[in-house]
Design an enzyme around this catalytic site. Sequence first.
Site, PDB file in Angstrom:
ATOM      1  CG  HIS A 171     -11.421   0.891   0.608  1.00 38.70           C
ATOM      2  ND1 HIS A 171     -10.672   1.402  -0.425  1.00 38.70           N
ATOM      3  CD2 HIS A 171     -10.649   1.034   1.727  1.00 38.70           C
ATOM      4  CE1 HIS A 171      -9.518   1.849   0.042  1.00 38.70           C
ATOM      5  NE2 HIS A 171      -9.464   1.621   1.343  1.00 38.70           N
ATOM      6  CB  THR A 186      -6.975   2.510  -4.432  1.00 39.28           C
ATOM      7  OG1 THR A 186      -6.341   1.281  -4.055  1.00 39.28           O
ATOM      8  CG2 THR A 186      -8.248   2.670  -3.611  1.00 39.28           C
ATOM      9  CB  SER A 208      -0.899   0.007   1.248  1.00 41.42           C
ATOM     10  OG  SER A 208      -1.545   1.254   1.408  1.00 41.42           O
TER      11      SER A 208
END
Length: 380
Positions: free
Chosen positions: A276, A156, A107
């Site tokens: 998510h 994302t 991430s």
Amino acid sequence: MATPLTIADLKTLAQRRVPKMFFDYADSGAWTESTYRANEADFAKIKLRQRVLVDMTNRTLETTMVGQKVSMPVALAPTGLTGMQHADGEMLAARAAEEFGIPFTLSTMSICSIEDVASVTSKPFWFQLYVMKDKDFVLNLINRAKAAKCSALVLTADLQILGQRHKDVRNGLSAPPKFTPNHIWQMATRPVWCMRMLQTKRHTFRNIVGHAKNVSDLSSLSVWTNEQFDPQLSWADVSWIKEQWGGPLIIKGILDVEDAKAAADSGADAIIVSNHGGRQLDGAPSTISMLPSIVDAVGHKIEVHLDGGIRSGQDVLKAVALGAKGTFIGRPFLYGLGAMGKEGVSLALGIIRKEMDITMALCGKRDIKDVNSSIIAGRQ
């Protein structure tokens, strides 16, 4: 305690070993958490066809995700603050995934940096990108991922603004943690976690601190982060990112057929059907309930993956049966990491693989590439 047998066992153990604010971060959804719960509950509603007197030898779960060989159709999802579940968490999880033969996705909001993970892995990992207003920083992230030889970029798309997660607000979540009486108590009751954290220098968002303009400490990071998520993110940005990246691009956060069609037309290589983890729009449908219609609409044009609600190998198999070419798991590996470090991540992956393999056999299939909706009760 005895060796955990299920992801639920690992969750129980992680809750005992990780400070509450960080366990809650991994184990929560937005607002009422209805979508978070639906992600799991809707998997449980899907029933499988039991088949008998078929050859169950020589089974294989090997397949590909965006053209890359994987030992099973599972990748570790990008999760923020992974290094707060366990010291150096992203590095440990990446090594476990590499040994298992599946992708690890780092991430943007990780505790360990791109370079940290590259230093302990020998095979390419994937990198997840949040698009910030500071495009120079975005380009810098892309170039750092290239330099680390990341083999896919996961964009994302569903975090242009942050959904409210009540547990995080109440816990006063931050990385590193603030030293309020409540936080000190939470950490004092987890002495092993504290001891490990004292042995690492990785306590904040190392992809950002020292790389973004004027971000050198916790206070400047907090201000920068609150200002930087870009609410104007659009499909035009996808084209720019694809051009800058030049490799396989996966768009994460697709939950609507119209958005799936736009993604398929964008030149991306794959999409992840995702809400998510129930952490953004509470009241949205579960990912598994939307998967079939999205596969029907764009599955012939773009590879479709799924995340959200997976807690077992059976869940992975159900997603594959309904058209997913791959799945991403977040909470299952975080529970393993919080419970037992790298060993726990490997154990979580082993649990999922064993459950998927046995279930596939009992459904009358030997090769994951032959699994389709015929194994779902009522869909044959």
